[in-house]
Design an enzyme around this catalytic site. Structure first.
Site, PDB file in Angstrom:
ATOM      1  N   TYR A 214     -15.383 -37.604  -1.006  1.00 35.34           N
ATOM      2  CA  TYR A 214     -14.082 -36.907  -0.734  1.00 35.34           C
ATOM      3  C   TYR A 214     -13.054 -36.808   0.122  1.00 35.34           C
ATOM      4  O   TYR A 214     -12.877 -36.308   0.160  1.00 35.34           O
ATOM      5  CB  TYR A 214     -15.382 -35.530  -0.314  1.00 35.34           C
TER       6      TYR A 214
ATOM      7  N   TYR B  52      -7.513 -38.231  -0.499  1.00 35.77           N
ATOM      8  CA  TYR B  52      -6.677 -38.225  -0.043  1.00 35.77           C
ATOM      9  C   TYR B  52      -5.147 -38.853  -1.072  1.00 35.77           C
ATOM     10  O   TYR B  52      -4.041 -38.624  -1.360  1.00 35.77           O
ATOM     11  CB  TYR B  52      -5.955 -38.619   1.528  1.00 35.77           C
TER      12      TYR B  52
END
Length: 315
Positions: free
Chosen positions: A176, A180
């Protein structure tokens, strides 16, 4: 996944490395580097960061997956302000190491991503902090997946900008935070927002370094890393660079044998995945059988693969 826009390089007649195909000597060996910008490269980078973060968590007894948010009073800008997180991590370091000598200071590796809410576009931070867990952790709620989430007045006092909550560091939470790389490429400007996410890691403590220092022999003798579910994953580039620098002779042996075998297996699996993806794409189109260009086929396969990896990384 393999880079779709590799940077080609080679040697010219005088032996210098050049990147222009016109200047590369055909008599000398040529090679290619991943561009690190295309969809496959970005996804590989995100996956490697997640693996390194998970490995880092295995080297410490205490780790947390922390979320830092802003309340209305402290939301002074709709843009991420790096100084807010920077001051927080410095205050945490100072609090934990106050009065300790340089030799006895507690290392505090971290990986952080700042992003914006999908609906509200509100800035917030997700942080993996290793070798730390607050003593005053209080149960807050349980997620739909059954994972316990905690809160802490100790952390809240150090953050000062709003609410905080934290859970455990797992491969999922590591993915998670590492997502990015794929997200920034997929949406260009962080979905419909015109601000980019921020990603950073601790400078003094490279993520995954302690793990590869301990397990480099097993890792490079196999030619892959073993994930929590028992599946095999490629060795992150950082691990390879570390091994090449610290064990150059063994690296040459690995590069000549194990790496070649791993590459062949990966290419075989990639071809199989491409065929499966293309078959799924044809089925999705209702079995329509009209000619597709090579570019259309490649884009169809990439979109299908990207969607699968987005789901895996929880994008």
């Amino acid at each position: 996944m393999h880079c779709i826009r590799p940077i080609k390089a080679g040697f010219n007649a005088t032996g210098d490395i050049v990147y222009s195909s016109k200047k590369i000597s055909k008599e000398l060996a040529s090679f290619a580097f991943p561009c690190r910008k295309c969809i496959p490269c970005r996804l590989n980078m995100a996956r490697e960061k997640a693996i390194r973060a998970y490995h880092e968590s295995q080297m410490w007894d205490d780790n947390i997956f922390l979320t830092l948010t802003y309340d209305d009073e402290h939301l002074k800008s709709d843009r991420l302000q790096w100084i807010d997180f920077d001051l927080f991590i410095k205050r945490l370091n100072e609090k934990l190491n106050r009065g300790l000598s340089k030799e006895n200071r507690r290392p505090l590796p971290y990986m952080v991503t700042g992003e914006y809410g999908d609906k509200t576009k509100r800035p917030h931070w997700h942080v993996l902090i290793f070798n730390f867990r607050p003593d005053d952790a209080k149960k807050h709620y349980v997620t739909e997946l059954g994972e316990q989430v905690y809160t802490s007045e100790f952390i809240r006092d150090l953050w000062t900008h709003g609410n905080i909550e934290f859970g455990s560091v797992t491969l999922d939470s590591a993915s998670y935070v590492a997502r990015y790389a794929a997200k920034k490429l997929a949406h260009g400007n962080d979905q419909d927002h015109d601000y980019h996410p921020i990603h950073n890691t601790s400078k003094k403590h490279a993520i995954g370094k302690k793990w590869i220092e301990k397990y480099h022999e097993q890792t490079f003798s196999r030619g892959y890393v073993v994930l929590p579910n028992g599946s095999q994953g490629p060795i992150p580039r950082y691990y390879q660079d570390w091994y090449k620098k610290n064990h150059p002779e063994k690296w040459m042996e690995y590069d000549a044998k194990v790496k070649l075998k791993s590459k062949e297996l990966a290419e075989m699996q990639s071809r199989k995945d491409q065929l499966d993806d293309f078959a799924n794409f044809i089925n999705y189109r209702g079995g329509t059988n009209y000619p597709l260009s090579r570019t259309q086929v490649k884009l169809a396969i990439l979109k299908s693969k990207f969607k699968q990896l987005q789901e895996k990384l929880k994008l």
